[in-house]
Design a protein around this motif. Structure first.
Motif, short mmCIF file in Angstrom:
data_model
loop_
_atom_site.label_atom_id
_atom_site.label_comp_id
_atom_site.label_asym_id
_atom_site.label_seq_id
_atom_site.Cartn_x
_atom_site.Cartn_y
_atom_site.Cartn_z
N HIS A 40 0.82 -1.21 0.00
CA HIS A 40 0.00 0.00 0.00
C HIS A 40 0.86 1.27 0.00
N SER A 41 1.94 1.27 0.75
CA SER A 41 2.76 2.48 0.81
C SER A 41 3.40 2.78 -0.53
N ILE A 44 0.72 4.06 -3.06
CA ILE A 44 0.39 5.48 -2.89
C ILE A 44 1.28 6.34 -3.77
N GLN A 209 -4.09 2.14 -0.26
CA GLN A 209 -4.01 2.85 -1.54
C GLN A 209 -5.33 3.53 -1.88
N ARG A 212 -5.79 7.05 -0.58
CA ARG A 212 -4.73 7.99 -0.97
C ARG A 212 -5.23 9.44 -1.01
N TYR A 215 -5.81 10.83 2.43
CA TYR A 215 -4.51 11.04 3.08
C TYR A 215 -3.84 12.31 2.58
#
Length: 263
Positions: A40-41, A44, A209, A212, A215
Motif C-alpha cells: 500500500h505504501s 500510494i 491505496q 490515498r 490522506y
C-alpha cells in the motif's frame, strides 16, 4: 481535542490485542504487516503491485515478477522490505538522523539514481523540491530543522505528553513538509511514523491505496489551515478502521464456517 477518537481507539485496542495481535506468532505478524504495508505504501506513490503480487515477490523474489509489472517496481518493493525489516529491528534505539539516513539509503538503494542521477541514497537533497501542487521551502533551511524534529519527537516518545497516535501523526506531517530527501520522503515518512508507534507498543497504521486522496487531502488541509488536526484525525480514523475490519474478519472466519452439506 480528540477525546472521542482517543476513547474509541483505546477501547478498540484492548479487543484488537486479545483478538488479533496476541493470537499471532510475532514473526508472522511482522511479515503480515510488512507485505500489506509495503504494497500500500508503494502504491500510494504509483507502484502497481497488488498485495498478492507483493506477497509473491516476498516469497519468490525476482523470479516472480507478474506480467505487466516493471523491474523498477519490483526493486522499489524489495527495497521497501529491506528498509522495513531494518527499521523494525531498531525499535530499542532512539530516533536519530543517522537512523533516518540509513533507512533512506536502504529504501532507495536500487531506485533513486534511476530517477535522479545526481542523488545519493541516504543523503539529503541538494536542491529545492516540489510535489504535486506543493512547493517546499528552502531545502537548506528545511534540512537544518530535521535534527530538531527528531529530538523533539524522541522526547515526546519518552514523556508521552499526548497520545501515541498524535505523536506519530504530527511527526509525519512535519517530516513530509520538511521533505529532506530528493525522493522517497512519503514512503520513509510512513515507515518512520510506524516505527514511532511500534516503539510505543501501538499497532501499525496502514494507509491503504484506496485512501490515498483522503490522506493527501489531510496533509494539504494541514498546510492550508496551518493546523495539525486534519492529519491527526486521519490517523485515528485509519487506525480505528483497520482494527474494526480485522476484528470483524477474524470473528467471521472463526464462526462463519458451516459444514452441513444438506444446505
Amino acid at each position: 481535542m480528540f477525546e472521542r477518537e482517543i476513547e474509541r481507539y483505546n477501547t478498540l485496542l484492548k479487543e484488537y490485542r486479545t483478538t488479533v495481535i496476541d493470537k499471532f506468532n510475532v514473526e508472522d505478524l511482522k511479515e503480515y504487516n510488512e507485505i500489506l504495508f509495503s504494497a500500500h505504501s508503494c502504491a500510494i506513490e504509483g507502484n502497481t503491485f497488488s498485495v498478492d503480487d507483493t506477497r509473491a515477490l516476498k516469497e519468490k523474489g525476482l523470479g516472480m515478477i507478474p506480467q505487466g509489472k516493471t523491474l523498477f517496481e519490483a526493486f522499489e518493493i524489495l527495497d521497501h522490505f529491506n528498509a522495513y525489516e531494518f527499521l523494525m529491528e531498531q525499535t530499542d534505539h532512539p530516533l536519530t538522523e543517522q537512523l533516518v539516513k540509513d533507512t533512506h539509503r536502504i529504501l532507495t538503494q536500487h531506485t533513486l539514481t534511476y530517477r535522479y542521477k545526481d542523488a545519493i541514497p541516504g543523503e539529503y537533497t541538494n536542491t529545492d523540491m516540489g510535489a504535486g501542487d506543493t512547493i517546499f521551502g528552502n531545502h537548506e533551511e528545511l534540512i537544518a530543522r530535521v535534527s530538531r524534529l527528531l529530538a523533539s519527537t524522541q522526547k515526546a516518545i519518552e514523556d508521552l505528553p499526548i497520545h501515541p497516535v498524535e505523536i506519530a501523526a504530527q511527526f509525519h506531517k512535519h517530516f513530509i513538509f520538511l521533505h529532506p530527501f530528493r525522493d522517497g520522503n512519503g514512503r520513509l515518512g510512513r515507515l518512520l511514523s510506524n516505527f514511532i508507534l511500534v516503539k510505543m507498543e501501538q499497532p501499525m497504521i496502514l494507509v491503504e491505496q484506496q485512501d490515498r486522496e483522503k490522506y493527501i487531502g489531510a496533509l494539504k488541509a494541514c498546510r492550508d489551515e496551518r493546523t495539525l488536526a486534519p492529519i491527526v484525525e486521519f490517523y485515528f480514523k485509519t487506525a480505528i478502521k483497520r482494527m474494526d475490519t480485522e476484528i470483524a474478519l477474524k470473528k467471521e472466519m472463526t464462526e462463519g464456517n458451516d459444514y452441513d452439506y444438506s444446505k
